[in-house]
Write a protein that holds these residues in place. Structure first.
Motif, mmCIF file in Angstrom:
data_model
loop_
_atom_site.group_PDB
_atom_site.id
_atom_site.type_symbol
_atom_site.label_atom_id
_atom_site.label_comp_id
_atom_site.label_asym_id
_atom_site.label_seq_id
_atom_site.Cartn_x
_atom_site.Cartn_y
_atom_site.Cartn_z
ATOM 1 N N VAL A 67 0.855 -1.188 0.000
ATOM 2 C CA VAL A 67 0.000 0.000 0.000
ATOM 3 C C VAL A 67 0.887 1.232 0.000
ATOM 4 O O VAL A 67 1.777 1.367 0.852
ATOM 5 N N LEU A 68 0.664 2.122 -0.945
ATOM 6 C CA LEU A 68 1.341 3.411 -1.011
ATOM 7 C C LEU A 68 0.256 4.472 -0.855
ATOM 8 O O LEU A 68 -0.645 4.571 -1.688
ATOM 9 N N PHE A 69 0.324 5.265 0.224
ATOM 10 C CA PHE A 69 -0.800 6.133 0.548
ATOM 11 C C PHE A 69 -0.337 7.547 0.886
ATOM 12 O O PHE A 69 0.777 7.760 1.396
ATOM 13 N N ALA A 70 -1.201 8.506 0.580
ATOM 14 C CA ALA A 70 -0.958 9.893 0.952
ATOM 15 C C ALA A 70 -1.079 10.043 2.465
ATOM 16 O O ALA A 70 -2.026 9.542 3.071
ATOM 17 N N GLY A 87 -6.457 4.220 2.414
ATOM 18 C CA GLY A 87 -5.513 3.120 2.579
ATOM 19 C C GLY A 87 -5.999 2.094 3.583
ATOM 20 O O GLY A 87 -5.894 0.881 3.363
ATOM 21 N N LEU A 88 -6.566 2.583 4.687
ATOM 22 C CA LEU A 88 -7.090 1.658 5.704
ATOM 23 C C LEU A 88 -8.308 0.915 5.186
ATOM 24 O O LEU A 88 -8.541 -0.242 5.538
ATOM 25 N N GLY A 89 -9.103 1.588 4.333
ATOM 26 C CA GLY A 89 -10.262 0.904 3.742
ATOM 27 C C GLY A 89 -9.849 -0.297 2.921
ATOM 28 O O GLY A 89 -10.499 -1.353 2.965
ATOM 29 N N PHE A 90 -8.742 -0.149 2.164
ATOM 30 C CA PHE A 90 -8.242 -1.302 1.407
ATOM 31 C C PHE A 90 -7.653 -2.346 2.342
ATOM 32 O O PHE A 90 -7.935 -3.544 2.221
ATOM 33 N N LEU A 91 -6.827 -1.902 3.263
ATOM 34 C CA LEU A 91 -6.111 -2.826 4.154
ATOM 35 C C LEU A 91 -7.082 -3.691 4.946
ATOM 36 O O LEU A 91 -6.925 -4.918 5.016
ATOM 37 N N ASP A 92 -8.093 -3.066 5.541
ATOM 38 C CA ASP A 92 -9.046 -3.824 6.364
ATOM 39 C C ASP A 92 -9.786 -4.874 5.540
ATOM 40 O O ASP A 92 -9.942 -6.022 5.969
ATOM 41 N N GLY A 104 -8.556 -12.540 3.762
ATOM 42 C CA GLY A 104 -7.452 -13.500 3.793
ATOM 43 C C GLY A 104 -6.175 -13.019 3.158
ATOM 44 O O GLY A 104 -5.213 -13.788 3.044
ATOM 45 N N GLY A 105 -6.105 -11.761 2.754
ATOM 46 C CA GLY A 105 -4.888 -11.234 2.151
ATOM 47 C C GLY A 105 -3.854 -10.830 3.187
ATOM 48 O O GLY A 105 -4.136 -10.746 4.386
ATOM 49 N N HIS A 106 -2.644 -10.545 2.716
ATOM 50 C CA HIS A 106 -1.527 -10.172 3.590
ATOM 51 C C HIS A 106 -0.882 -8.897 3.057
ATOM 52 O O HIS A 106 -0.559 -8.809 1.869
ATOM 53 N N ILE A 107 -0.717 -7.906 3.922
ATOM 54 C CA ILE A 107 -0.059 -6.661 3.551
ATOM 55 C C ILE A 107 1.442 -6.819 3.792
ATOM 56 O O ILE A 107 1.891 -6.935 4.927
ATOM 57 N N VAL A 108 2.203 -6.801 2.727
ATOM 58 C CA VAL A 108 3.655 -7.008 2.820
ATOM 59 C C VAL A 108 4.363 -5.731 3.233
ATOM 60 O O VAL A 108 5.286 -5.759 4.042
ATOM 61 N N ARG A 109 3.921 -4.589 2.686
ATOM 62 C CA ARG A 109 4.614 -3.339 2.991
ATOM 63 C C ARG A 109 3.653 -2.165 2.854
ATOM 64 O O ARG A 109 2.776 -2.163 1.999
ATOM 65 N N GLN A 110 3.838 -1.157 3.740
ATOM 66 C CA GLN A 110 3.102 0.094 3.658
ATOM 67 C C GLN A 110 4.100 1.244 3.584
ATOM 68 O O GLN A 110 5.057 1.284 4.342
ATOM 69 N N THR A 111 3.878 2.165 2.672
ATOM 70 C CA THR A 111 4.738 3.340 2.539
ATOM 71 C C THR A 111 3.867 4.567 2.361
ATOM 72 O O THR A 111 2.869 4.530 1.653
ATOM 73 N N ARG A 112 4.261 5.652 2.987
ATOM 74 C CA ARG A 112 3.491 6.891 2.907
ATOM 75 C C ARG A 112 4.273 7.946 2.125
ATOM 76 O O ARG A 112 5.492 7.870 1.986
ATOM 77 N N PHE A 113 3.556 8.946 1.632
ATOM 78 C CA PHE A 113 4.192 10.096 0.999
ATOM 79 C C PHE A 113 3.398 11.339 1.362
ATOM 80 O O PHE A 113 2.209 11.259 1.688
ATOM 81 N N TRP A 114 4.050 12.486 1.320
ATOM 82 C CA TRP A 114 3.364 13.730 1.635
ATOM 83 C C TRP A 114 2.665 14.224 0.385
ATOM 84 O O TRP A 114 3.290 14.469 -0.632
ATOM 85 N N PRO A 115 1.338 14.385 0.410
ATOM 86 C CA PRO A 115 0.615 14.778 -0.812
ATOM 87 C C PRO A 115 1.067 16.155 -1.314
ATOM 88 O O PRO A 115 1.182 17.101 -0.546
ATOM 89 N N GLY A 116 1.340 16.218 -2.611
ATOM 90 C CA GLY A 116 1.779 17.461 -3.210
ATOM 91 C C GLY A 116 3.212 17.823 -2.888
ATOM 92 O O GLY A 116 3.678 18.908 -3.245
#
Length: 468
Positions: free
Chosen positions: A282-285, A294-299, A305-317
């Protein structure tokens, strides 16, 4: 109200460390470093150890809100139990986060679940800060009436409150066009449009109510929906075109339907799982919108039954998009997250099955080419409808070429500058003419997705995903 209070607390500047012990300062510094590395659980534990050593009330309150913010970023599987060797308060923090996430779908269930947590953890430090904030807009008692809504027969007179002039005039007119086109199948139903552009949603809503319609469709702006929800009861059955806070769920005579990006995120998770994908990044603002999506997808992904391997954030704009993409993919390491796996390539790396990109159009149009540049050429990328922007254009579609877009436009809606709002209007009329069927448990195949009744008069929307 509760969410606004939490957001104000989270964006406040951290207190000065001069009055804190060296022990607390060291723990908090370590927590900041761990958070920057994406080690959210470890950062929470550091803050838990620091908490008793904070001497001033405002310092403890700030730290409690930081702990809560980090807990919201953990996947549901990580909330099952706290790690070992943690302070006695950890169990209560984890239980509060589980309670909030599991009962969030119902205003009444959440209120009761929080009261049960309070009885179980009467001396917990989260009680005076986080718990009280979460309870601000929740009801004290469940209503005794079985249903909070009136299910009238098919309306004959409908008033529409939408901005057909002003800054939102283009989107509002597309919405009205969709309503009018859908109404042609029902010549016995009359529509009257009230332009909310000049005077705003609430003033126009009052004017529409004076028309004495059987049903009002609108308003569109979120602030007006929130104000409607605060009223003790509406005299006219209303289908709002946005969502208010949880306290609005169950309000008498108020239905809520809109293009919530969280629904698009859940649709991405469902389609990915249906295609056999089990590992995601997941790459999220890093703002309220990006974290919610991002949490809506993750949950949803983990629930299936899926697995989140990595989460990374970025500052929007911001200017850190290149760094965020490199941090996500780690292209220069011996085992990158993804490296071109097409058959004619000499080597490849595939640690995930897909990427979910929680970004609005400006950032998404820059991030996708950066992902391709760093060898993620054939990586399946899912994104919400907002990644394409409010107004459709060929340049945006070219920048996002190959992305699986989830939402109204992913459902194959028609042409036009604002096809998502045309689809919203079309579905709003369909709902208005079939509320009785919806209340009976039936679903409706709309242009924005499959529609059904959710808790408290909220319309659930199950969107589709299609490749741009």
């Amino acid at each position: 109200m509760a969410l606004r209070l939490l957001c104000l607390a989270l964006v406040a500047l951290p207190p000065a460390l001069g009055a804190q012990s060296d022990y607390a300062a060291q723990r908090l510094a370590s927590a900041g470093t761990l958070e920057d590395r994406g080690q959210f659980t470890a950062a929470i534990v550091e803050r838990l150890w620091a908490h008793p050593a904070l001497s001033r009330l405002e310092h403890r309150d700030h730290n409690a809100h930081q702990i809560w913010r980090l807990l919201q970023r953990l996947p549901s599987t990580a909330l099952a139990r706290p790690p070992q060797a943690t302070p006695w308060t950890a169990e209560g923090w984890w239980a509060l986060a589980r309670t909030h996430r599991q009962a969030a779908g119902s205003n009444w269930d959440l209120a009761e679940a929080l009261r049960q947590w309070e009885r179980q953890y009467p001396d917990h430090p989260a009680r005076a800060s986080i718990l009280r904030t979460l309870q601000v807009d929740l009801p004290l008692h469940r209503p005794t009436h079985p249903r909070a809504h009136s299910y009238a027969p098919r309306p004959q007179r409908i008033a529409v409150v939408a901005p057909t002039s002003g800054a939102l005039g283009g989107a509002g007119q597309a919405l009205v066009d969709g309503l009018l086109d859908a109404s042609r199948a029902y010549p016995d139903i009359s529509l009257r449009v009230f332009d909310s552009g000049p005077s705003g949603g609430m003033a126009t809503y009052q004017a529409a109510a004076g028309y004495r319609p059987d049903l009002i469709i609108g308003p569109l702006d979120k602030s007006a929906v929130e104000r409607l929800a605060q009223q003790s009861g509406l005299s006219v059955l209303t289908l709002a075109l946005n969502y208010g806070p949880r306290s609005a769920w169950g309000a008498a005579n108020l239905w809520q339907f809109g293009l919530a990006p969280e629904d698009d995120a859940a649709a991405a998770a469902e389609q990915a799982i249906a295609r056999g994908m089990r590992r995601a990044a997941v790459l999220f603002a890093d703002d309220d919108w990006g974290r919610r999506v991002g949490l809506g997808f993750l949950d949803r992904f983990e629930a299936l039954g899926g697995h989140i391997v990595r989460q990374t954030r970025f500052w929007p704009g911001g200017a850190d998009l290149q760094d965020a993409v490199r941090h996500l993919l780690q292209p220069d390491t011996h085992r990158p997250l993804w490296q071109d796996t097409r058959p004619d390539r000499l080597q490849g790396s595939r640690q995930i099955d897909l990427l979910f990109l929680a970004a609005k159009s400006r950032d998404a149009r820059l991030i996708v080419p950066l992902l391709r540049f760093h060898h993620a050429v054939d990586l399946p990328i899912y994104a919400p409808d907002a990644a394409l922007g409010g107004r459709s254009n060929t340049e945006a579609e070219r920048d996002l070429d190959g992305v699986l877009l989830c939402g109204p436009r992913g459902s194959g809606t028609g042409d036009g500058a604002f096809p998502q709002f045309y689809a919203l209007g079309h579905d709003a009329f369909t709902l208005a003419s079939q509320l009785g069927s919806l209340a009976g448990g039936q679903s409706i195949d709309g242009q924005t997705g499959q529609l059904s009744e959710d808790v408290g008069g909220r319309i659930a929307r199950r969107a589709d995903c299609n490749r741009l």
